[in-house]
Design a protein around this motif. Structure first.
Motif, PDB file in Angstrom:
ATOM      1  N   ARG A 294      -7.468   1.678  15.320  1.00  0.00           N
ATOM      2  CA  ARG A 294      -7.391   3.099  15.664  1.00  0.00           C
ATOM      3  C   ARG A 294      -6.462   3.935  14.766  1.00  0.00           C
ATOM      4  O   ARG A 294      -6.816   5.067  14.409  1.00  0.00           O
ATOM      5  N   PRO A 295      -5.274   3.431  14.392  1.00  0.00           N
ATOM      6  CA  PRO A 295      -4.433   4.288  13.546  1.00  0.00           C
ATOM      7  C   PRO A 295      -5.123   4.664  12.230  1.00  0.00           C
ATOM      8  O   PRO A 295      -4.980   5.796  11.756  1.00  0.00           O
ATOM      9  N   TYR A 296      -5.879   3.727  11.656  1.00  0.00           N
ATOM     10  CA  TYR A 296      -6.579   4.003  10.390  1.00  0.00           C
ATOM     11  C   TYR A 296      -7.758   4.931  10.620  1.00  0.00           C
ATOM     12  O   TYR A 296      -7.968   5.896   9.888  1.00  0.00           O
TER      13      TYR A 296
ATOM     14  N   GLU B  61       0.848  -1.187   0.000  1.00  0.00           N
ATOM     15  CA  GLU B  61       0.000   0.000   0.000  1.00  0.00           C
ATOM     16  C   GLU B  61       0.888   1.243   0.000  1.00  0.00           C
ATOM     17  O   GLU B  61       2.103   1.149   0.164  1.00  0.00           O
ATOM     18  N   HIS B  62       0.263   2.394  -0.150  1.00  0.00           N
ATOM     19  CA  HIS B  62       1.013   3.654  -0.173  1.00  0.00           C
ATOM     20  C   HIS B  62       1.197   4.217   1.236  1.00  0.00           C
ATOM     21  O   HIS B  62       1.545   5.375   1.414  1.00  0.00           O
ATOM     22  N   TYR B  63       0.968   3.359   2.245  1.00  0.00           N
ATOM     23  CA  TYR B  63       1.076   3.812   3.636  1.00  0.00           C
ATOM     24  C   TYR B  63       1.476   2.625   4.495  1.00  0.00           C
ATOM     25  O   TYR B  63       1.307   1.470   4.104  1.00  0.00           O
ATOM     26  N   THR B  64       1.996   2.940   5.656  1.00  0.00           N
ATOM     27  CA  THR B  64       2.406   1.883   6.588  1.00  0.00           C
ATOM     28  C   THR B  64       2.253   2.409   8.014  1.00  0.00           C
ATOM     29  O   THR B  64       2.291   3.617   8.243  1.00  0.00           O
ATOM     30  N   LEU B  65       2.065   1.491   8.955  1.00  0.00           N
ATOM     31  CA  LEU B  65       2.025   1.913  10.352  1.00  0.00           C
ATOM     32  C   LEU B  65       3.442   2.169  10.837  1.00  0.00           C
ATOM     33  O   LEU B  65       4.357   1.402  10.551  1.00  0.00           O
ATOM     34  N   ARG B  66       3.601   3.264  11.580  1.00  0.00           N
ATOM     35  CA  ARG B  66       4.913   3.591  12.138  1.00  0.00           C
ATOM     36  C   ARG B  66       4.743   4.023  13.590  1.00  0.00           C
ATOM     37  O   ARG B  66       3.811   4.750  13.923  1.00  0.00           O
ATOM     38  N   CYS B  67       5.657   3.586  14.447  1.00  0.00           N
ATOM     39  CA  CYS B  67       5.596   3.959  15.861  1.00  0.00           C
ATOM     40  C   CYS B  67       5.863   5.458  16.020  1.00  0.00           C
ATOM     41  O   CYS B  67       6.806   5.993  15.445  1.00  0.00           O
ATOM     42  N   ARG B  68       5.029   6.114  16.816  1.00  0.00           N
ATOM     43  CA  ARG B  68       5.171   7.553  16.991  1.00  0.00           C
ATOM     44  C   ARG B  68       6.390   7.920  17.822  1.00  0.00           C
ATOM     45  O   ARG B  68       6.816   9.069  17.820  1.00  0.00           O
TER      46      ARG B  68
ATOM     47  N   PRO C 113      -5.327   6.190   4.498  1.00  0.00           N
ATOM     48  CA  PRO C 113      -4.959   4.768   4.426  1.00  0.00           C
ATOM     49  C   PRO C 113      -6.109   3.946   3.828  1.00  0.00           C
ATOM     50  O   PRO C 113      -6.805   3.236   4.541  1.00  0.00           O
ATOM     51  N   ILE C 114      -6.281   4.072   2.542  1.00  0.00           N
ATOM     52  CA  ILE C 114      -7.342   3.340   1.859  1.00  0.00           C
ATOM     53  C   ILE C 114      -6.682   2.283   0.987  1.00  0.00           C
ATOM     54  O   ILE C 114      -5.863   2.610   0.126  1.00  0.00           O
TER      55      ILE C 114
ATOM     56  N   ALA D 105     -11.874   3.641   8.734  1.00  0.00           N
ATOM     57  CA  ALA D 105     -11.642   2.409   9.508  1.00  0.00           C
ATOM     58  C   ALA D 105     -12.265   1.193   8.814  1.00  0.00           C
ATOM     59  O   ALA D 105     -11.653   0.129   8.736  1.00  0.00           O
ATOM     60  N   LEU D 106     -13.473   1.356   8.297  1.00  0.00           N
ATOM     61  CA  LEU D 106     -14.149   0.202   7.688  1.00  0.00           C
ATOM     62  C   LEU D 106     -13.506  -0.215   6.365  1.00  0.00           C
ATOM     63  O   LEU D 106     -13.544  -1.396   5.996  1.00  0.00           O
ATOM     64  N   ALA D 107     -12.910   0.741   5.670  1.00  0.00           N
ATOM     65  CA  ALA D 107     -12.161   0.371   4.457  1.00  0.00           C
ATOM     66  C   ALA D 107     -11.075  -0.634   4.826  1.00  0.00           C
ATOM     67  O   ALA D 107     -10.801  -1.591   4.083  1.00  0.00           O
ATOM     68  N   ASN D 108     -10.471  -0.455   5.984  1.00  0.00           N
ATOM     69  CA  ASN D 108      -9.413  -1.361   6.444  1.00  0.00           C
ATOM     70  C   ASN D 108      -9.977  -2.617   7.081  1.00  0.00           C
ATOM     71  O   ASN D 108      -9.393  -3.695   6.950  1.00  0.00           O
TER      72      ASN D 108
END
Ligand SMILES: *Cc1c(COP(=O)(O)O)cnc(C)c1O
Ligand SMILES: [Zn+2]
Length: 416
Positions: A206-208, A3-10, A64-65, A117-120
């Motif tokens: 939650r992140p999404y 995807e064009h996004y990723t989760l990253r720790c803040r 984040p879709i 959120a629901l897209a994810n």
């Protein structure tokens, strides 16, 4: 699929890919969604965006879709209206209202976060979606789950407004009332989330979810003609919305879509639940949890998940935070309604009341361009107005009856 996004720790900046999880397994800090802004640059342009559907999906490069996701619900692009009459009352000459009281489909800004959120949830293969909610999130999850064929389980504190309870049940969601406050409901939901394979929009998704709030910021900038305001006043519950509008404005600056500018962020809370505003006022670097007691139930989160990030955004922008009493919330709802014809919920009373106070303190100046975020609809919180208006006896459907009535009404108003 990449995807064009990723989760990253803040905090430690480790990347975690995409997964239904909200905290870093290394350092337990919250995860945020990170984009490749350079990749977005070529297509995320004013011209391209202008040609897209008039809803929040038009900002998809910065949301984040999942690739290939086909949005079914046209959420967002709520009115940004100038509010000269309210401004004249509270001392601002350039006042705007971003009116999410008329968001589609359930009349609050929570429609935005749930859409993302629901897209994810779909991409992660959840059949059941869920949330802990102070009311508006329950409505938004229930409605969008119905439209998209998810099963929905909704957990709420028992004392929620009747309209928010009915506004969840009508969509066929399973509604579980918990004898406790929101923070207790939320803790229970974390445990349920570990036991059951459910997509909790504001816990494991939650992140999404939180990224959906950025669209308030994108829309304000676009509706101002791709410009940023001087000030923005945002109601705070968990502190996510204010943090994400801050992120949105900074992304637009980084992409060169708007001119760089420091927007001052002002947080608004009810005094009966003000852990974030009191941290800002104390200059503290941590949040002292509170036991909520306020009619602004949508904001009644005593232990705000993003409270710390909210205080940082407020402080680094040069803004401030304020809180108002329940009595001021009610009179501010009435002021908004009688000046602008907008019936906002209790949270809107919080925003308007805090804005008035911030202007009185000289923290927001009259000639600055200021946007107030109205985030929910007053028809859902009518119990806050109980006893404020009387309903008179009906009169006969005859002109003489009305002549008598108006004569008496005029006599009464002449006396009072
Ligand atoms: C949830 C909510 C907010 C604030 O949300 P956070 O992102 O948790 O700070 C504001 N207004 C209304 C009406 C809400 O329902
Ligand atoms: Zn970490």
């Amino acid at each position: 699929m990449t995807e064009h996004y990723t989760l990253r720790c803040r905090e430690c900046n480790r990347d975690w890919g995409n997964r239904p999880s909200s905290i870093c397994e290394d350092c337990l800090a919250p995860l945020d969604v990170k984009y490749d802004l350079d990749a977005a640059r070529s297509t995320f342009t004013r011209e391209n965006i202008a040609r897209r559907p008039v809803n929040l999906w038009r900002y998809s490069e910065l949301l984040p879709i999942p690739a290939g996701y086909k949005p079914e619900i046209p959420v967002g692009m709520t009115p940004l209206v100038s509010a000269a009459r309210l401004g004249a009352q509270i001392g601002s000459r350039r006042l705007y209202i971003k009116n999410d009281a008329v968001n589609f489909p359930t009349l609050s800004f929570k429609d935005r976060v749930v859409a993302v959120a629901l897209a994810n949830a779909k991409a992660f293969g959840f059949q059941t979606v869920s949330c802990s909610s102070t009311g508006n999130l329950a409505n938004a999850v229930a409605a969008q789950a119905a439209r998209q064929g998810f099963d929905a389980w909704i957990f709420i504190p028992a004392d929620l407004e009747p309209a928010k309870i009915l506004g969840t049940q009508i969509f066929g969601a399973r509604l579980v009332r918990i004898a406790g406050n929101y923070d207790q409901v939320n803790r229970l939901c974390s445990q349920i989330g570990e036991r059951f394979q459910w997509g909790f929009v504001n816990i494991n998704l939650r992140p999404y979810y939180a990224e959906g709030s950025k669209t308030v910021g994108y829309e304000i900038a676009e509706q101002l003609g791709w410009r940023l305001p001087d000030n923005i006043v945002v109601p705070m519950a968990g502190g996510s919305l204010i943090t994400k509008i801050y992120k949105a404005f900074n992304e637009l600056i980084a992409l060169g879509i708007v001119e760089s500018k420091t927007v001052r962020f002002f947080g608004a809370q009810a005094t009966g639940c003000s852990p974030i505003s009191s941290a800002v006022k104390r200059g503290a670097d941590e949040i002292d949890p509170q036991k909520p007691s306020t009619i602004a139930r949508s904001l009644a989160i005593g232990n705000p998940a993003d409270g710390l990030y909210a205080t940082r955004a407020i402080r680094s922008s040069g803004g401030w935070s304020e809180d108002v009493s329940d009595a001021e919330i009610v009179t501010s709802m009435e002021l908004l309604a009688t000046t602008e014809g907008i019936f906002g919920e209790t949270a809107a009373g919080v925003t308007v009341g805090c804005a008035k106070s911030l202007i009185e303190q000289g923290r927001i100046r009259p000639d600055e361009e200021t946007v107030l975020c109205v985030t929910g609809n007053g028809l859902k919180t009518t119990d806050a107005l109980a006893g404020r208006y009387t309903v008179e006896d009906a009169i006969e459907p005859r002109l003489v009856a009305f002549e008598k009535y108006i004569g008496q009404a005029m006599a009464v108003s002449a006396v009072s």
